[in-house]
Scaffold this motif. Structure first.
Motif, short mmCIF file in Angstrom:
data_model
loop_
_atom_site.label_atom_id
_atom_site.label_comp_id
_atom_site.label_asym_id
_atom_site.label_seq_id
_atom_site.Cartn_x
_atom_site.Cartn_y
_atom_site.Cartn_z
N VAL A 135 1.15 -1.16 -0.30
CA VAL A 135 0.42 0.08 -0.24
C VAL A 135 0.77 1.49 0.22
O VAL A 135 0.47 2.46 -0.27
N ALA A 136 2.31 0.76 0.99
CA ALA A 136 3.12 2.24 0.12
C ALA A 136 2.98 3.06 -1.09
O ALA A 136 3.38 1.83 -2.11
N SER A 137 3.58 3.90 -0.87
CA SER A 137 3.74 4.89 -3.18
C SER A 137 5.41 4.83 -2.86
O SER A 137 4.90 5.88 -4.11
N GLY A 138 6.38 5.21 -1.76
CA GLY A 138 7.52 6.18 -1.69
C GLY A 138 8.32 6.08 -2.96
O GLY A 138 7.84 4.35 -3.06
N SER A 139 8.98 6.53 -3.69
CA SER A 139 10.50 5.81 -4.45
C SER A 139 11.21 5.39 -3.38
O SER A 139 11.51 4.38 -4.50
N VAL A 140 11.18 5.55 -2.60
CA VAL A 140 11.92 4.45 -1.34
C VAL A 140 11.46 4.42 0.11
O VAL A 140 10.18 5.27 0.18
N MET A 141 11.57 2.68 -0.16
CA MET A 141 10.61 2.34 1.13
C MET A 141 11.16 1.82 1.99
O MET A 141 11.96 0.31 1.99
N VAL A 142 11.30 2.22 3.50
CA VAL A 142 12.00 1.46 4.85
C VAL A 142 10.88 1.07 5.21
O VAL A 142 10.23 0.70 5.22
N VAL A 143 12.38 -0.59 5.34
CA VAL A 143 10.98 -1.15 6.70
C VAL A 143 11.61 -0.95 8.22
O VAL A 143 13.51 -1.21 7.87
N MET A 144 11.03 -0.38 9.83
CA MET A 144 11.38 -0.82 10.44
C MET A 144 10.91 -0.99 11.74
O MET A 144 9.54 -1.32 12.01
N ASP A 145 11.49 -1.96 12.58
CA ASP A 145 10.71 -2.34 13.69
C ASP A 145 10.37 -0.97 14.58
O ASP A 145 10.28 0.20 14.54
N ALA A 146 8.77 -1.00 15.75
CA ALA A 146 8.27 -0.50 16.20
C ALA A 146 8.77 -1.38 17.53
O ALA A 146 8.43 0.00 18.69
N ASP A 147 9.68 -0.66 17.92
CA ASP A 147 10.33 -0.97 19.21
C ASP A 147 11.69 -0.33 19.64
O ASP A 147 11.99 -0.62 20.81
N LEU A 148 12.10 0.65 18.72
CA LEU A 148 13.01 1.16 19.35
C LEU A 148 14.95 0.35 18.87
O LEU A 148 15.82 0.61 19.43
N GLN A 149 14.72 -0.59 18.25
CA GLN A 149 15.49 -1.55 18.58
C GLN A 149 16.30 -0.41 17.06
O GLN A 149 17.73 -0.85 17.10
N HIS A 150 15.59 -0.09 16.18
CA HIS A 150 15.98 0.72 14.95
C HIS A 150 15.79 1.53 15.29
O HIS A 150 15.06 1.81 15.59
N ASP A 151 17.01 2.38 15.45
CA ASP A 151 16.58 3.53 15.50
C ASP A 151 16.20 4.78 14.50
O ASP A 151 16.94 4.56 13.48
N PRO A 152 14.98 5.26 14.98
CA PRO A 152 14.69 6.09 13.48
C PRO A 152 16.10 7.42 12.80
O PRO A 152 15.82 7.87 12.09
N ALA A 153 17.20 7.31 14.11
CA ALA A 153 18.04 8.61 13.47
C ALA A 153 18.40 7.68 12.26
O ALA A 153 19.16 8.95 11.47
N VAL A 154 18.30 6.50 12.00
CA VAL A 154 19.69 5.78 10.78
C VAL A 154 18.55 6.45 9.86
O VAL A 154 18.98 5.86 8.89
N VAL A 155 17.66 6.02 9.90
CA VAL A 155 16.25 5.86 8.15
C VAL A 155 16.78 7.28 7.11
O VAL A 155 17.47 6.92 5.69
N PRO A 156 17.55 8.27 7.73
CA PRO A 156 17.12 9.07 6.24
C PRO A 156 18.96 8.80 5.95
O PRO A 156 19.16 8.58 4.62
N ARG A 157 19.87 7.75 7.00
CA ARG A 157 21.21 6.96 6.12
C ARG A 157 20.55 6.12 5.39
O ARG A 157 21.82 5.83 4.24
N LEU A 158 19.78 5.40 5.42
CA LEU A 158 19.42 4.23 4.72
C LEU A 158 18.96 4.64 3.86
O LEU A 158 18.99 4.31 2.30
N VAL A 159 17.62 6.02 3.42
CA VAL A 159 17.49 6.31 2.38
C VAL A 159 18.38 6.68 1.29
O VAL A 159 17.79 6.41 -0.01
N ALA A 160 19.09 7.85 1.96
CA ALA A 160 19.88 8.39 0.86
C ALA A 160 20.91 7.61 -0.16
O ALA A 160 20.95 8.11 -1.12
N PRO A 161 21.71 6.17 -0.06
CA PRO A 161 21.66 5.31 -1.01
C PRO A 161 20.83 4.89 -1.76
O PRO A 161 21.51 4.40 -3.55
N VAL A 162 19.32 4.87 -1.77
CA VAL A 162 18.35 4.61 -2.54
C VAL A 162 18.17 5.08 -3.37
O VAL A 162 17.92 5.56 -4.53
N LEU A 163 18.03 6.79 -2.71
CA LEU A 163 16.86 7.93 -3.14
C LEU A 163 17.99 8.39 -4.29
O LEU A 163 18.26 8.99 -5.26
#
Ligand code: GDD
Ligand code: MN
Length: 400
Positions: A113-141
């Protein structure tokens, strides 16, 4: 979900009289979609959404972003809390699944259902730090990569306070995956990654939604994806507990078999054979033990007990592993066990029938060969009976 989005933006999809969707509203594709699977994360979801939004906001993506929470109707009503946040932020949508369960399938639902050009998958318990998301997105975007994995095993990454047993599971899973699939990714079990829309669209139809290991599927089903990694520290769970258990680990093994040799033999059939061999071993062991302990007068009941022990072990393992998604629980186990016996008896008859057929067709010199156990005709008859039993068990005992 798209309906709710439409209502908010004031545009209505055109619906023809026969209720077929003729045209969908035009909406801009956001730069980034973050898919967050949740199950009983009521104590975490609001904090995660807040932190995620603040990191994405500060990055100011030109086409914006969206967050898709996929909840499997959590008893703690995580979905309700997420819906509450979504009411005040149109970039958040919540999918509340009523009948489906499971991490990988929830992630697939979110991605679909997502429509972004880049799609990120992340857990909801903070074991995955949201601060990392932009660093994950950059190499793909911006960098032309198809997949970017948040990795615990590359540059600056670590397992944080992972227990020793979890480290062992992770290490073994990782090694087996890399060995069998030849992927170069150092952390193919990571549940934190970004994927390009193009790559997702190509690979998604062949992805198996079973178990926990969604990244592994995406890496293995594609042709040599262009993958990069970003190191991160696997944090501590904010609240609640992990949903990873023994059956998740077993399912992971099934997924590995399916990914490596699944193109030739279906994984469930391979599991069926493996479990069948365990049953034979149990039967041989019981028989050995029985004959060692008893006098000759006991011989025949021991054979029966051994056969029965093998059957019961087989049934229990098939129920827990081979046909796990369709497994019988409680009193239904008995019905399944009876059905399994009937099918096994049928297999025995097929085996005897094929042997009789072969011996009537064989020249007399070969009849001695036929009589020996594990002769080629014996094995051929066994293979036919096993394949038949597999299909009948799948269709009737477990109704897959
Ligand atoms: N919708 C949905 N349905 N979500 C689920 C389900 C489910 O059946 N099971 C788990 N989740 C959600 C959890 O709420 C959490 O947000 C996320 O998926 C991860 O679940 P955890 O239970 O916290 O998993 P974990 O921390 O043990 O495992 C993590 O690390 C593994 C590597 O060691 C995950 O990221 C795994 O994907 C990863 O492989
Ligand atoms: Mn977790």
């Amino acid at each position: 979900m798209s309906e709710r989005r439409t209502q908010r933006s004031g545009r209505t999809p055109t619906i023809a009289a026969d209720e077929q969707l003729v045209s969908l509203p035009v909406r801009a594709r956001p730069a980034v979609s973050v898919v967050v699977p949740t199950y009983n994360e009521a104590d975490n979801i609001e904090v995660v959404l807040d932190r995620l939004r603040s990191h994405l906001d500060s990055h100011q993506y030109r086409d914006g972003y969206e967050i898709v929470v996929v909840d499997d109707n959590s008893p703690d009503e995580t979905w309700r809390l997420a819906q509450h946040v979504a009411e005040h932020d149109h970039r958040i949508s919540v999918v509340r699944r009523a009948s489906d369960r499971g991490l990988a399938s929830a992630v697939l639902t979110g991605l679909s259902v997502a429509s972004g050009s880049v799609m990120v998958v992340m857990d909801a318990d903070l074991q995955h730090d949201p601060a990392v998301v932009p660093r994950l997105v950059a190499p793909v975007l911006e960098g032309g990569h198809q997949v970017c994995v948040a990795s615990r095993t590359s540059g600056g990454g670590s397992f944080g306070r992972f227990t020793r047993s979890r480290r062992l599971i992770s290490f073994t899973g990782n090694s087996v995956a890399r060995l069998l699939l030849g992927t170069h990714c150092t952390d193919p079990m990571s549940g934190f990654f970004a994927i390009s829309r193009g790559y997702y669209e190509t690979v998604a139809p062949s992805v198996n939604p079973r178990g926990f290991k969604i990244l592994l599927e995406f890496l293995a089903r594609g042709k040599n994806p262009n993958v990069t990694e970003v190191g991160y520290r696997f944090g501590e769970r904010l609240s609640g507990e992990t949903k990873l258990n023994g059956s998740v680990v077993l399912n992971y093994l099934v997924a590995l078999i399916s990914l490596s040799i699944g193109r030739v033999l279906p994984a469930t059939f391979v599991m069926y054979l493996a479990v069948g061999l365990i049953g034979l071993a149990v039967r041989a062991a019981v028989e050995q033990l029985g004959t060692a302990l008893s006098t000759s007068a006991w011989a025949s009941p021991i054979v029966l007990i051994a056969v029965e022990a093998g059957l019961v072990v087989n049934y229990l393992l098939h129920n827990r592993i081979t046909f796990e998604p369709f497994r019988h629980r409680g009193v239904h186990m008995i019905r399944g066990l009876i059905s399994f016996h009937v099918v096994s008896l049928h297999g025995l008859l097929v085996h005897a029938g094929v042997m009789a057929l072969l011996s009537s067709a064989a020249p007399s010199a070969d009849t001695e060969l036929l009589a020996t156990t594990f002769s080629p005709p014996f094995l051929l008859a066994g293979a036919l009976a096993t394949i038949g039993n597999y299909h009948i068990n799948a269709g009737t005992t477990w109704q897959t």
